[in-house]
Design an enzyme around this catalytic site. Structure first.
Site, PDB file in Angstrom:
ATOM      1  N   SER A 129       0.788  -1.241   0.000  1.00 32.00           N
ATOM      2  CA  SER A 129       0.000   0.000   0.000  1.00 32.00           C
ATOM      3  C   SER A 129       0.814   1.281   0.000  1.00 32.00           C
ATOM      4  O   SER A 129       0.231   2.364  -0.149  1.00 32.00           O
ATOM      5  CB  SER A 129      -0.952   0.012   1.193  1.00 32.00           C
ATOM      6  OG  SER A 129      -2.072  -0.811   0.935  1.00 32.00           O
ATOM      7  N   LYS A 132       0.189   3.668  -2.792  1.00 32.14           N
ATOM      8  CA  LYS A 132      -0.841   4.703  -2.768  1.00 32.14           C
ATOM      9  C   LYS A 132      -0.227   6.101  -2.756  1.00 32.14           C
ATOM     10  O   LYS A 132      -0.890   7.085  -3.127  1.00 32.14           O
ATOM     11  CB  LYS A 132      -1.757   4.496  -1.568  1.00 32.14           C
ATOM     12  CG  LYS A 132      -2.634   3.235  -1.665  1.00 32.14           C
ATOM     13  CD  LYS A 132      -3.527   3.096  -0.452  1.00 32.14           C
ATOM     14  CE  LYS A 132      -4.559   1.980  -0.617  1.00 32.14           C
ATOM     15  NZ  LYS A 132      -3.992   0.631  -0.435  1.00 32.14           N
ATOM     16  N   SER A 186      -6.077   3.244   4.418  1.00 29.88           N
ATOM     17  CA  SER A 186      -5.512   2.473   3.316  1.00 29.88           C
ATOM     18  C   SER A 186      -6.604   1.802   2.487  1.00 29.88           C
ATOM     19  O   SER A 186      -6.462   0.661   2.030  1.00 29.88           O
ATOM     20  CB  SER A 186      -4.519   1.414   3.826  1.00 29.88           C
ATOM     21  OG  SER A 186      -3.625   1.036   2.809  1.00 29.88           O
TER      22      SER A 186
END
Length: 428
Positions: A129, A132, A186
């Site tokens: 993640s 991102k 997230s």
């Protein structure tokens, strides 16, 4: 919050116990010379790479690591020759960095761009993640935070059990809420929605394409996004160095900085869908427990293991840490990041082993990487940067001159032939 001095001592005792006082005598490599700024261990003279200090992590059952693409020599030296090592690179006479379980990491100055040290800075790894952040760097400038948008069923198509905010198909949310859901919780469905909204006619696919274009612009040549969220996909990789470039772009944006330090926010109710509002909290423990924290991003997948990006400010100095492939014991990812930040703050200003390249820099110079010649409409600054690589005329200059003379000659011949036959050619 734990005071900075106390926390530094705690982390040093918990992570770096047994690490020699200088990096030049790292365990298991008594004959290795200390890494010298500007010279990559293993890159000259046949010297072996200096091993990175490692913490012992409990064995875990995990999927095999994805096979990374072959390393490109030009990519390994982005930011400086010293960074082209799979091992440890720190400034001369620097104290030993803490032992961590991360397979690669990097500490850099957000403002000067100086790289203070790293372990395998250009080694390929799976992002999870923390990818991102690339989505944020790409889409924050494109999307109006006050716009209210509708979440689709396709946005909710995420891996079962993966992190999600709890958005509803058909729900209408401010773009600002999607960003907070992405960075605090997230949320993978928020990532899909933001990529779709910023991807133009091609939707989320266009968003991923834009992410890869932004990575290239930033100089993150080892980064390839396949999903907007960082959920595992074949061919998706990054490096600790690339993540530092991406994080630097994010922290340059005041909107991102505000989102990254938000501790909690409320997801609005969706009355038309009979959905209640609820509160979410920031999962990044650094902002609660590290003095001067600026925020960052956590990540985890089975392939990537734990990944982390964090930044903090101390005495007017802002540092960022990136780490990949970590295990959560003996320290969690954010704690390993905090330990490396503490180490970075002990180094004097100007202690460096490389630098973070500037956005667009590699596209301005043929040496920036393969298939990266200056564009035909390059700015004067870019042209100057390219010319500055070698101001003296060499073989390339002579060849270019010869080609130019041939082209002029051919043009003259063509013009003469054109005049000779123009009287018999129909007008168009």
């Amino acid at each position: 919050m734990i005071p900075a001095t106390a926390r530094s001592a705690t982390l040093t005792e918990g992570v770096a116990a047994g690490v020699p006082a200088t990096a030049g005598s790292a365990p298991a490599a008594p004959a290795a010379a200390p890494p010298t700024a500007g010279v990559a261990p293993g890159a000259t003279g046949g010297a072996a790479a200096l091993p990175c200090p490692r913490a012992v992590a409990p064995k875990v059952k995990r999927s095999p690591r994805p096979t990374p693409p072959p390393s490109t020599p030009e990519h390994l030296v982005v930011g400086g020759d010293a960074l082209a090592t799979p091992g440890l690179v720190v400034p001369p006479n620097a104290p030993a960095p803490p032992r961590v379980t991360a397979t690669s990491w990097l500490v850099a100055d957000l403002d000067s761009g100086e790289v203070l040290g790293g372990c395998g800075p250009h080694e390929y790894a799976t992002p999870a993640s923390v990818q991102k952040l690339l989505l944020a760097a790409t889409m924050l400038p494109r999307l109006d935070p006050d716009a209210v948008v509708t979440v689709t069923r396709e946005d909710l198509d995420i891996a079962p059990g993966s992190s999600a905010v709890g958005l509803l198909a058909g729900g209408r949310y401010p773009v600002r809420t999607l960003w907070l859901g992405l960075l605090l919780q997230s949320g993978n469905e928020a990532a899909n929605a933001l990529a779709r909204l910023g991807g133009g006619p091609d939707g989320a696919a266009g968003g991923v394409r834009a992410m890869n274009e932004e990575a290239r612009r930033l100089g993150a040549l080892q980064t390839r996004a396949v999903t907007p969220s960082g959920l595992d996909a074949a061919g998706q990789f990054t490096s600790a160095y690339d993540l530092a470039l991406i994080a630097r772009a994010c922290f340059a944006d005041p909107t991102f900085r505000r989102y990254a330090l938000t501790e909690r926010t409320r997801i609005p109710a969706q009355k038309a869908l009979r959905g209640k509002g609820f509160e979410i909290q920031n999962e990044n423990q650094l902002i609660y427990r590290y003095p001067g924290a600026l925020g960052g991003k956590t990540g985890f997948t089975d392939y990537a293991r734990h990944t982390y990006v964090g930044a903090a400010e101390r005495d007017g100095r802002r540092l960022v840490v990136t780490l990949l492939g970590a295990e959560p014991r003996p320290l969690r990812g954010w704690e390993q990041g905090a330990a490396l930040l503490d180490w970075g703050f002990t180094l004097p200003r100007g202690a460096t082993v490389g630098r973070l390249v500037e956005p667009g820099e590699l596209d301005a110079s043929p040496s920036g990487g393969p298939d990266a010649p200056p564009s035909a409409d390059a700015s004067p600054a870019q042209a100057s940067a390219s010319a500055g690589l070698d101001d003296a005329p060499g073989a390339g200059t002579l060849v270019a001159s010869a080609i130019g003379l041939v082209a002029i000659g051919l043009a003259v011949v063509a013009a003469r032939r054109g005049r000779a036959s123009s009287s018999s050619r129909p007008a168009r």
